[in-house]
Design a protein around this motif. Sequence first.
Motif, PDB file in Angstrom:
ATOM      1  N   ASP A  96      44.653  34.144  79.505  1.00 33.48           N
ATOM      2  CA  ASP A  96      43.631  33.537  80.344  1.00 33.48           C
ATOM      3  C   ASP A  96      43.724  34.168  81.728  1.00 33.48           C
ATOM      4  O   ASP A  96      44.670  33.887  82.468  1.00 33.48           O
ATOM      5  CB  ASP A  96      43.827  32.033  80.435  1.00 33.48           C
ATOM      6  CG  ASP A  96      42.757  31.352  81.286  1.00 33.48           C
ATOM      7  OD1 ASP A  96      41.836  32.048  81.752  1.00 33.48           O
ATOM      8  OD2 ASP A  96      42.842  30.127  81.477  1.00 33.48           O
ATOM      9  N   PRO A  97      42.785  35.036  82.099  1.00 32.61           N
ATOM     10  CA  PRO A  97      42.863  35.700  83.401  1.00 32.61           C
ATOM     11  C   PRO A  97      42.952  34.719  84.565  1.00 32.61           C
ATOM     12  O   PRO A  97      43.604  35.014  85.576  1.00 32.61           O
ATOM     13  CB  PRO A  97      41.550  36.498  83.461  1.00 32.61           C
ATOM     14  CG  PRO A  97      41.131  36.668  82.047  1.00 32.61           C
ATOM     15  CD  PRO A  97      41.604  35.437  81.324  1.00 32.61           C
ATOM     16  N   ALA A  98      42.323  33.568  84.437  1.00 34.94           N
ATOM     17  CA  ALA A  98      42.291  32.617  85.545  1.00 34.94           C
ATOM     18  C   ALA A  98      43.660  32.041  85.873  1.00 34.94           C
ATOM     19  O   ALA A  98      43.924  31.652  87.016  1.00 34.94           O
ATOM     20  CB  ALA A  98      41.310  31.486  85.230  1.00 34.94           C
ATOM     21  N   THR A  99      44.565  31.987  84.884  1.00 28.44           N
ATOM     22  CA  THR A  99      45.882  31.386  85.106  1.00 28.44           C
ATOM     23  C   THR A  99      47.028  32.377  84.949  1.00 28.44           C
ATOM     24  O   THR A  99      48.170  32.049  85.268  1.00 28.44           O
ATOM     25  CB  THR A  99      46.101  30.224  84.126  1.00 28.44           C
ATOM     26  OG1 THR A  99      45.998  30.716  82.770  1.00 28.44           O
ATOM     27  CG2 THR A  99      45.057  29.132  84.343  1.00 28.44           C
ATOM     28  N   ALA A 100      46.745  33.581  84.468  1.00 25.20           N
ATOM     29  CA  ALA A 100      47.800  34.553  84.196  1.00 25.20           C
ATOM     30  C   ALA A 100      48.437  35.057  85.487  1.00 25.20           C
ATOM     31  O   ALA A 100      47.777  35.164  86.531  1.00 25.20           O
ATOM     32  CB  ALA A 100      47.231  35.730  83.409  1.00 25.20           C
ATOM     33  N   GLU A 101      49.727  35.351  85.411  1.00 27.15           N
ATOM     34  CA  GLU A 101      50.445  35.967  86.527  1.00 27.15           C
ATOM     35  C   GLU A 101      51.113  37.234  86.006  1.00 27.15           C
ATOM     36  O   GLU A 101      51.992  37.169  85.153  1.00 27.15           O
ATOM     37  CB  GLU A 101      51.486  35.014  87.105  1.00 27.15           C
ATOM     38  CG  GLU A 101      50.885  33.793  87.780  1.00 27.15           C
ATOM     39  CD  GLU A 101      51.918  32.973  88.523  1.00 27.15           C
ATOM     40  OE1 GLU A 101      53.097  33.402  88.557  1.00 27.15           O
ATOM     41  OE2 GLU A 101      51.555  31.919  89.062  1.00 27.15           O
ATOM     42  N   ARG A 102      50.669  38.382  86.529  1.00 27.42           N
ATOM     43  CA  ARG A 102      51.206  39.648  86.049  1.00 27.42           C
ATOM     44  C   ARG A 102      50.908  40.742  87.064  1.00 27.42           C
ATOM     45  O   ARG A 102      49.883  40.703  87.746  1.00 27.42           O
ATOM     46  CB  ARG A 102      50.579  40.006  84.696  1.00 27.42           C
ATOM     47  CG  ARG A 102      51.109  41.302  84.086  1.00 27.42           C
ATOM     48  CD  ARG A 102      50.866  41.326  82.606  1.00 27.42           C
ATOM     49  NE  ARG A 102      51.180  42.619  82.014  1.00 27.42           N
ATOM     50  CZ  ARG A 102      51.100  42.879  80.708  1.00 27.42           C
ATOM     51  NH1 ARG A 102      50.714  41.908  79.873  1.00 27.42           N
ATOM     52  NH2 ARG A 102      51.398  44.062  80.229  1.00 27.42           N
ATOM     53  N   THR A 103      51.822  41.683  87.169  1.00 31.38           N
ATOM     54  CA  THR A 103      51.640  42.836  88.042  1.00 31.38           C
ATOM     55  C   THR A 103      51.499  44.090  87.179  1.00 31.38           C
ATOM     56  O   THR A 103      52.341  44.350  86.315  1.00 31.38           O
ATOM     57  CB  THR A 103      52.825  43.003  89.005  1.00 31.38           C
ATOM     58  OG1 THR A 103      52.905  41.865  89.859  1.00 31.38           O
ATOM     59  CG2 THR A 103      52.647  44.257  89.862  1.00 31.38           C
ATOM     60  N   LEU A 133      48.091  44.307  91.510  1.00 35.00           N
ATOM     61  CA  LEU A 133      48.158  45.733  91.233  1.00 35.00           C
ATOM     62  C   LEU A 133      49.207  46.391  92.126  1.00 35.00           C
ATOM     63  O   LEU A 133      49.294  46.084  93.315  1.00 35.00           O
ATOM     64  CB  LEU A 133      46.806  46.405  91.482  1.00 35.00           C
ATOM     65  CG  LEU A 133      45.625  45.972  90.622  1.00 35.00           C
ATOM     66  CD1 LEU A 133      44.367  46.719  91.051  1.00 35.00           C
ATOM     67  CD2 LEU A 133      45.902  46.216  89.143  1.00 35.00           C
ATOM     68  N   ARG A 134      49.986  47.282  91.545  1.00 36.07           N
ATOM     69  CA  ARG A 134      50.899  48.141  92.303  1.00 36.07           C
ATOM     70  C   ARG A 134      50.429  49.576  92.074  1.00 36.07           C
ATOM     71  O   ARG A 134      50.509  50.083  90.955  1.00 36.07           O
ATOM     72  CB  ARG A 134      52.336  47.953  91.808  1.00 36.07           C
ATOM     73  CG  ARG A 134      53.366  48.848  92.503  1.00 36.07           C
ATOM     74  CD  ARG A 134      53.681  48.361  93.890  1.00 36.07           C
ATOM     75  NE  ARG A 134      54.612  49.256  94.559  1.00 36.07           N
ATOM     76  CZ  ARG A 134      55.937  49.158  94.494  1.00 36.07           C
ATOM     77  NH1 ARG A 134      56.493  48.194  93.763  1.00 36.07           N
ATOM     78  NH2 ARG A 134      56.717  49.993  95.155  1.00 36.07           N
ATOM     79  N   ASP A 153      51.775  51.371  83.838  1.00 34.41           N
ATOM     80  CA  ASP A 153      51.049  50.661  82.788  1.00 34.41           C
ATOM     81  C   ASP A 153      49.747  51.373  82.452  1.00 34.41           C
ATOM     82  O   ASP A 153      49.343  51.450  81.292  1.00 34.41           O
ATOM     83  CB  ASP A 153      50.745  49.226  83.229  1.00 34.41           C
ATOM     84  CG  ASP A 153      52.003  48.416  83.442  1.00 34.41           C
ATOM     85  OD1 ASP A 153      52.773  48.268  82.481  1.00 34.41           O
ATOM     86  OD2 ASP A 153      52.226  47.945  84.579  1.00 34.41           O
ATOM     87  N   LEU A 154      49.096  51.867  83.484  1.00 36.23           N
ATOM     88  CA  LEU A 154      47.809  52.539  83.346  1.00 36.23           C
ATOM     89  C   LEU A 154      47.761  53.719  84.316  1.00 36.23           C
ATOM     90  O   LEU A 154      48.451  53.713  85.337  1.00 36.23           O
ATOM     91  CB  LEU A 154      46.652  51.592  83.676  1.00 36.23           C
ATOM     92  CG  LEU A 154      46.146  50.626  82.619  1.00 36.23           C
ATOM     93  CD1 LEU A 154      45.159  49.654  83.268  1.00 36.23           C
ATOM     94  CD2 LEU A 154      45.468  51.359  81.480  1.00 36.23           C
ATOM     95  N   ALA A 155      46.934  54.678  83.998  1.00 36.61           N
ATOM     96  CA  ALA A 155      46.743  55.806  84.915  1.00 36.61           C
ATOM     97  C   ALA A 155      45.345  56.365  84.722  1.00 36.61           C
ATOM     98  O   ALA A 155      44.738  56.211  83.661  1.00 36.61           O
ATOM     99  CB  ALA A 155      47.788  56.891  84.677  1.00 36.61           C
ATOM    100  N   ILE A 156      44.853  57.000  85.757  1.00 34.60           N
ATOM    101  CA  ILE A 156      43.623  57.770  85.661  1.00 34.60           C
ATOM    102  C   ILE A 156      43.976  59.202  85.996  1.00 34.60           C
ATOM    103  O   ILE A 156      44.581  59.481  87.036  1.00 34.60           O
ATOM    104  CB  ILE A 156      42.535  57.246  86.606  1.00 34.60           C
ATOM    105  CG1 ILE A 156      42.057  55.863  86.148  1.00 34.60           C
ATOM    106  CG2 ILE A 156      41.345  58.206  86.648  1.00 34.60           C
ATOM    107  CD1 ILE A 156      40.979  55.253  87.029  1.00 34.60           C
ATOM    108  N   GLY A 157      43.633  60.107  85.109  1.00 35.49           N
ATOM    109  CA  GLY A 157      43.946  61.511  85.314  1.00 35.49           C
ATOM    110  C   GLY A 157      42.749  62.377  85.019  1.00 35.49           C
ATOM    111  O   GLY A 157      41.843  61.991  84.274  1.00 35.49           O
TER     112      GLY A 157
END
Length: 310
Positions: A96-103, A133-134, A153-157
């Motif tokens: 649930d994006p509204a309650t989730a806690e994550r970096t 976001l970091r 976790d993710l990248a744009i290249g």
Amino acid sequence: MSIDVVNLGRIDLNLLVHLDALLSERSVTRAAARVGIGQSAMSHNLARLRDLFSDELLTRGPEGLRLTPRAVTLVEPVRTTLAQIQTLVSRDDAFDPATAERTFRFGLPDSMEILIVPALLARLREVAPGVHLRLYNIDSSRLLDDLDADELDLAIGYDVFPHGQAHHKRRLLFNETYLCMFNAERTGIAAPISLDNYVLLPHVLTSLRPGRNVRGVVDDALQKLGLRRTVVLTTPRFLTVPSLVARAPVVVTMHARLARLFATELGLSLSPPPVELPEVAASLLWHASYDHDPAHAWLRRIVVRMVAEL
């Protein structure tokens, strides 16, 4: 394929967790600390793993323990398997994006940071205030290695995926073209730039590549015509380019979306390049371990949506 339950029954899945720690740390002591067991227990588990795989896995070298060829082939499969098991038994399906806690650790060049992160941040604050976001600068030569090491976790290249492997997942975001950006008053020319003026003007080059003799796609295109340009400044930072172009009689050839943004903000002129330049692909990249992570999949969809609105 049928499952051999007899052989699987003799495997303690915790051994795979310990194997992952050993392969990552290359130290019995550090691996033991990583999983929270004693050094003697980890040594015992290493002996069990050697018996299970019929291989030494780690051997002593001049600089400590090193992986055997067999162990090297196990690094990615073990990590991917553990991630899939974790996804299988976790209860994150009800994300649930509204309650989730994550970096999330996001690697991208500052050009893409300028283009998409403002809108992305605004969207996250609206629908997912606990998601942070970091951001990290990326080295394109190490980008896939950083994904493998779980440092991103993710990248744009740009144009990095052809060198990837099966576990490097990709979503094409867009194909980018180029525009020339310049201050018409300071350069004394108007769009469209002619090839003669283009070669005579001093150039600014943006490049993330290390090394002393840096070349860009423009140099390759001009070389085919038997021509050369004069690069008076090379920088890895796209953010400085607008100020450089606004105050000096120079021209820069850069990605079109970013050029339009800068030109609009500072009243700079744009022109198609007078040489043919290849398009460059911008892709969203991640490790296959996160394929079925619902939070990760959600963020990927958000990023794709933000880019589509550019």
